[in-house]
Design an enzyme around this catalytic site. Structure first.
Site, PDB file in Angstrom:
ATOM      1  N   LYS A   1      -3.652  13.976  -6.623  1.00 36.38           N
ATOM      2  CA  LYS A   1      -4.768  13.850  -5.678  1.00 36.38           C
ATOM      3  C   LYS A   1      -5.972  14.671  -6.196  1.00 36.38           C
ATOM      4  O   LYS A   1      -5.831  15.472  -7.131  1.00 36.38           O
ATOM      5  CB  LYS A   1      -4.307  14.319  -4.300  1.00 36.38           C
ATOM      6  CG  LYS A   1      -3.217  13.409  -3.688  1.00 36.38           C
ATOM      7  CD  LYS A   1      -2.667  14.000  -2.398  1.00 36.38           C
ATOM      8  CE  LYS A   1      -1.682  13.052  -1.725  1.00 36.38           C
ATOM      9  NZ  LYS A   1      -1.119  13.660  -0.485  1.00 36.38           N
TER      10      LYS A   1
ATOM     11  N   TYR B   1      -2.528   4.075   2.444  1.00 32.71           N
ATOM     12  CA  TYR B   1      -2.070   4.890   3.574  1.00 32.71           C
ATOM     13  C   TYR B   1      -2.034   4.091   4.873  1.00 32.71           C
ATOM     14  O   TYR B   1      -2.230   4.648   5.950  1.00 32.71           O
ATOM     15  CB  TYR B   1      -2.959   6.133   3.695  1.00 32.71           C
ATOM     16  CG  TYR B   1      -2.700   7.135   2.593  1.00 32.71           C
ATOM     17  CD1 TYR B   1      -1.494   7.843   2.544  1.00 32.71           C
ATOM     18  CD2 TYR B   1      -3.637   7.361   1.589  1.00 32.71           C
ATOM     19  CE1 TYR B   1      -1.245   8.759   1.527  1.00 32.71           C
ATOM     20  CE2 TYR B   1      -3.382   8.283   0.560  1.00 32.71           C
ATOM     21  CZ  TYR B   1      -2.184   8.975   0.541  1.00 32.71           C
ATOM     22  OH  TYR B   1      -1.920   9.882  -0.462  1.00 32.71           O
TER      23      TYR B   1
ATOM     24  N   PHE C   1      -4.899  12.520  11.632  1.00 33.12           N
ATOM     25  CA  PHE C   1      -5.364  13.086  10.365  1.00 33.12           C
ATOM     26  C   PHE C   1      -5.908  12.039   9.404  1.00 33.12           C
ATOM     27  O   PHE C   1      -6.394  12.393   8.331  1.00 33.12           O
ATOM     28  CB  PHE C   1      -4.257  13.921   9.702  1.00 33.12           C
ATOM     29  CG  PHE C   1      -3.012  13.143   9.319  1.00 33.12           C
ATOM     30  CD1 PHE C   1      -2.970  12.354   8.179  1.00 33.12           C
ATOM     31  CD2 PHE C   1      -1.874  13.215  10.115  1.00 33.12           C
ATOM     32  CE1 PHE C   1      -1.818  11.645   7.837  1.00 33.12           C
ATOM     33  CE2 PHE C   1      -0.710  12.518   9.780  1.00 33.12           C
ATOM     34  CZ  PHE C   1      -0.693  11.726   8.636  1.00 33.12           C
TER      35      PHE C   1
ATOM     36  N   ARG D   1      10.610  12.134  -5.491  1.00 34.49           N
ATOM     37  CA  ARG D   1      10.350  12.740  -4.173  1.00 34.49           C
ATOM     38  C   ARG D   1      10.901  14.166  -4.119  1.00 34.49           C
ATOM     39  O   ARG D   1      10.284  15.062  -3.565  1.00 34.49           O
ATOM     40  CB  ARG D   1      10.975  11.885  -3.055  1.00 34.49           C
ATOM     41  CG  ARG D   1      10.222  10.610  -2.755  1.00 34.49           C
ATOM     42  CD  ARG D   1       8.878  10.830  -2.076  1.00 34.49           C
ATOM     43  NE  ARG D   1       8.995  11.251  -0.698  1.00 34.49           N
ATOM     44  CZ  ARG D   1       7.976  11.241   0.163  1.00 34.49           C
ATOM     45  NH1 ARG D   1       6.766  10.836  -0.227  1.00 34.49           N
ATOM     46  NH2 ARG D   1       8.136  11.650   1.387  1.00 34.49           N
TER      47      ARG D   1
ATOM     48  N   THR E   1       6.277  17.494   2.438  1.00 36.71           N
ATOM     49  CA  THR E   1       4.858  17.166   2.657  1.00 36.71           C
ATOM     50  C   THR E   1       4.025  18.433   2.861  1.00 36.71           C
ATOM     51  O   THR E   1       2.930  18.561   2.322  1.00 36.71           O
ATOM     52  CB  THR E   1       4.728  16.240   3.886  1.00 36.71           C
ATOM     53  OG1 THR E   1       5.543  15.080   3.660  1.00 36.71           O
ATOM     54  CG2 THR E   1       3.284  15.806   4.101  1.00 36.71           C
TER      55      THR E   1
ATOM     56  N   ARG F   1       4.956  20.735  -5.023  1.00 39.14           N
ATOM     57  CA  ARG F   1       4.199  21.295  -3.886  1.00 39.14           C
ATOM     58  C   ARG F   1       4.604  22.736  -3.596  1.00 39.14           C
ATOM     59  O   ARG F   1       3.767  23.562  -3.222  1.00 39.14           O
ATOM     60  CB  ARG F   1       4.385  20.408  -2.653  1.00 39.14           C
ATOM     61  CG  ARG F   1       3.615  19.082  -2.747  1.00 39.14           C
ATOM     62  CD  ARG F   1       4.053  18.130  -1.667  1.00 39.14           C
ATOM     63  NE  ARG F   1       3.285  16.897  -1.618  1.00 39.14           N
ATOM     64  CZ  ARG F   1       3.668  15.800  -0.955  1.00 39.14           C
ATOM     65  NH1 ARG F   1       4.822  15.800  -0.293  1.00 39.14           N
ATOM     66  NH2 ARG F   1       2.918  14.720  -0.956  1.00 39.14           N
TER      67      ARG F   1
ATOM     68  N   ASN G   1      -2.173  18.853  -0.648  1.00 33.95           N
ATOM     69  CA  ASN G   1      -0.819  18.995  -1.207  1.00 33.95           C
ATOM     70  C   ASN G   1      -0.623  18.360  -2.580  1.00 33.95           C
ATOM     71  O   ASN G   1       0.483  18.040  -2.988  1.00 33.95           O
ATOM     72  CB  ASN G   1       0.235  18.542  -0.192  1.00 33.95           C
ATOM     73  CG  ASN G   1       0.099  17.086   0.181  1.00 33.95           C
ATOM     74  OD1 ASN G   1      -0.779  16.382  -0.335  1.00 33.95           O
ATOM     75  ND2 ASN G   1       0.952  16.616   1.064  1.00 33.95           N
TER      76      ASN G   1
ATOM     77  N   HIS H   1       0.958  12.620  -4.588  1.00 31.63           N
ATOM     78  CA  HIS H   1       1.601  11.572  -3.800  1.00 31.63           C
ATOM     79  C   HIS H   1       2.719  10.968  -4.636  1.00 31.63           C
ATOM     80  O   HIS H   1       2.566  10.798  -5.841  1.00 31.63           O
ATOM     81  CB  HIS H   1       0.603  10.457  -3.441  1.00 31.63           C
ATOM     82  CG  HIS H   1       1.288   9.228  -2.917  1.00 31.63           C
ATOM     83  ND1 HIS H   1       1.598   9.084  -1.586  1.00 31.63           N
ATOM     84  CD2 HIS H   1       1.788   8.132  -3.548  1.00 31.63           C
ATOM     85  CE1 HIS H   1       2.246   7.921  -1.422  1.00 31.63           C
ATOM     86  NE2 HIS H   1       2.368   7.336  -2.593  1.00 31.63           N
TER      87      HIS H   1
ATOM     88  N   GLU I   1       3.037  -0.129  -3.436  1.00 30.78           N
ATOM     89  CA  GLU I   1       1.960   0.758  -3.906  1.00 30.78           C
ATOM     90  C   GLU I   1       1.570   0.461  -5.355  1.00 30.78           C
ATOM     91  O   GLU I   1       0.382   0.472  -5.696  1.00 30.78           O
ATOM     92  CB  GLU I   1       2.388   2.222  -3.725  1.00 30.78           C
ATOM     93  CG  GLU I   1       2.511   2.579  -2.250  1.00 30.78           C
ATOM     94  CD  GLU I   1       3.132   3.950  -1.984  1.00 30.78           C
ATOM     95  OE1 GLU I   1       3.435   4.683  -2.945  1.00 30.78           O
ATOM     96  OE2 GLU I   1       3.297   4.281  -0.789  1.00 30.78           O
TER      97      GLU I   1
HETATM   98  P1  IDP Z   1       4.066  12.390   1.953  1.00 33.59           P
HETATM   99  O1  IDP Z   1       2.816  12.471   1.087  1.00 33.59           O
HETATM  100  O2  IDP Z   1       4.965  13.572   1.724  1.00 33.59           O
HETATM  101  O3  IDP Z   1       4.773  11.074   1.839  1.00 33.59           O
HETATM  102  P2  IDP Z   1       3.129  11.503   4.569  1.00 33.59           P
HETATM  103  O4  IDP Z   1       3.725  11.916   5.875  1.00 33.59           O
HETATM  104  O5  IDP Z   1       3.370  10.092   4.122  1.00 33.59           O
HETATM  105  O6  IDP Z   1       3.584  12.561   3.472  1.00 33.59           O
HETATM  106  O7  IDP Z   1       1.569  11.754   4.679  1.00 33.59           O
HETATM  107  C1  IDP Z   1       0.691  11.266   3.690  1.00 33.59           C
HETATM  108  C2  IDP Z   1      -0.318  12.334   3.361  1.00 33.59           C
HETATM  109  O8  IDP Z   1      -1.146  12.545   4.503  1.00 33.59           O
HETATM  110  C3  IDP Z   1       0.261  13.723   3.049  1.00 33.59           C
HETATM  111  O9  IDP Z   1       0.699  13.862   1.714  1.00 33.59           O
HETATM  112  C4  IDP Z   1      -0.926  14.616   3.346  1.00 33.59           C
HETATM  113  O10 IDP Z   1      -1.884  14.554   2.280  1.00 33.59           O
HETATM  114  C5  IDP Z   1      -1.520  13.912   4.565  1.00 33.59           C
HETATM  115  N1  IDP Z   1      -0.991  14.463   5.812  1.00 33.59           N
HETATM  116  C6  IDP Z   1       0.187  14.192   6.408  1.00 33.59           C
HETATM  117  N2  IDP Z   1       0.336  14.888   7.552  1.00 33.59           N
HETATM  118  C7  IDP Z   1      -0.792  15.621   7.681  1.00 33.59           C
HETATM  119  C8  IDP Z   1      -1.241  16.552   8.661  1.00 33.59           C
HETATM  120  O11 IDP Z   1      -0.568  16.846   9.657  1.00 33.59           O
HETATM  121  N3  IDP Z   1      -2.463  17.106   8.445  1.00 33.59           N
HETATM  122  C9  IDP Z   1      -3.246  16.800   7.366  1.00 33.59           C
HETATM  123  N4  IDP Z   1      -2.850  15.916   6.421  1.00 33.59           N
HETATM  124  C10 IDP Z   1      -1.637  15.350   6.570  1.00 33.59           C
HETATM  125 MG    MG Z   2       4.293   9.160   2.525  1.00 33.58          MG
END
Ligand code: IDP
Ligand code: MG
Length: 149
Positions: free
Chosen positions: A9, A49, A57, A85, A91, A102, A112, A115, A126
């Site tokens: 990212k 997304y 968010f 993963r 996350t 991470r 973070n 992805h 994707e």
């Molecule tokens: P992942 O990247 O671990 O699969 P997801 O739940 O699919 O996590 O969320 C996608 C992305 O959205 C996260 O990697 C993060 O960048 C962002 N994200 C998820 N939850 C939050 C939050 O509560 N606050 C801010 N950003 C979030």
């Molecule tokens: Mg995800």
């Protein structure tokens, strides 16, 4: 071989972590099949997304992903989706184990660094959003014969 979609990212690109992240995946024995540095257009951010469109968010997530260049990749290997993963970690970097990308390289859920697809179905979807079939390079890594039983 299975495939997954991985993306450094904008915070990871700006912090110079592309090499570190590629290095970890290479050292594991995984094979890079495609890569591109780009400013991701809004339509593909939304598609990527899609499951989060209604989340509170989402607007800041979209802003984050479009704040600078992303480094998009396709990687290959046996059972690669769960393997990557695990290497990526939780996350929320605050909950991610040390040793994960991470856990070692990030602090904030909104920054973070990386992805990675969460299932083989998401990986297929994707990869299809970001790469055309001609962009996926088919070759043999010289150590493949000793990486797998
Ligand atoms: P992942 O990247 O671990 O699969 P997801 O739940 O699919 O996590 O969320 C996608 C992305 O959205 C996260 O990697 C993060 O960048 C962002 N994200 C998820 N939850 C939050 C939050 O509560 N606050 C801010 N950003 C979030
Ligand atoms: Mg995800």
């Amino acid at each position: 071989m299975d495939r997954t979609f991985v993306m450094v990212k904008p915070d990871g690109v700006q912090r110079g972590l592309v090499g570190e992240i590629v290095s970890r995946l290479e050292a594991k024995g995984l094979k890079m099949a495609a890569a591109r540095l780009e400013m991701m257009p809004e339509a593909r951010v939304t598609e990527q997304y899609r499951e989060h469109l209604e989340k509170p968010f989402f607007p800041t997530l979209r802003q984050y992903i479009m704040s600078g260049p992303c480094f998009l990749m396709v990687w290959e290997g046996k059972d690669i989706v769960p393997i990557v993963r695990k290497m990526v970690g939780a996350t929320n970097p605050a909950a991610a184990e040390p040793g994960t990308i991470r856990g070692d390289l990030a602090l904030d859920i909104g920054r973070n660094v990386i992805h990675a697809s969460d299932s083989p179905e998401s990986a297929k979807r994707e990869i299809g959003i970001h790469f055309s079939p001609e962009e996926l390079v088919d070759y043999t890594r010289i150590d493949e014969a000793v990486l797998y039983e």
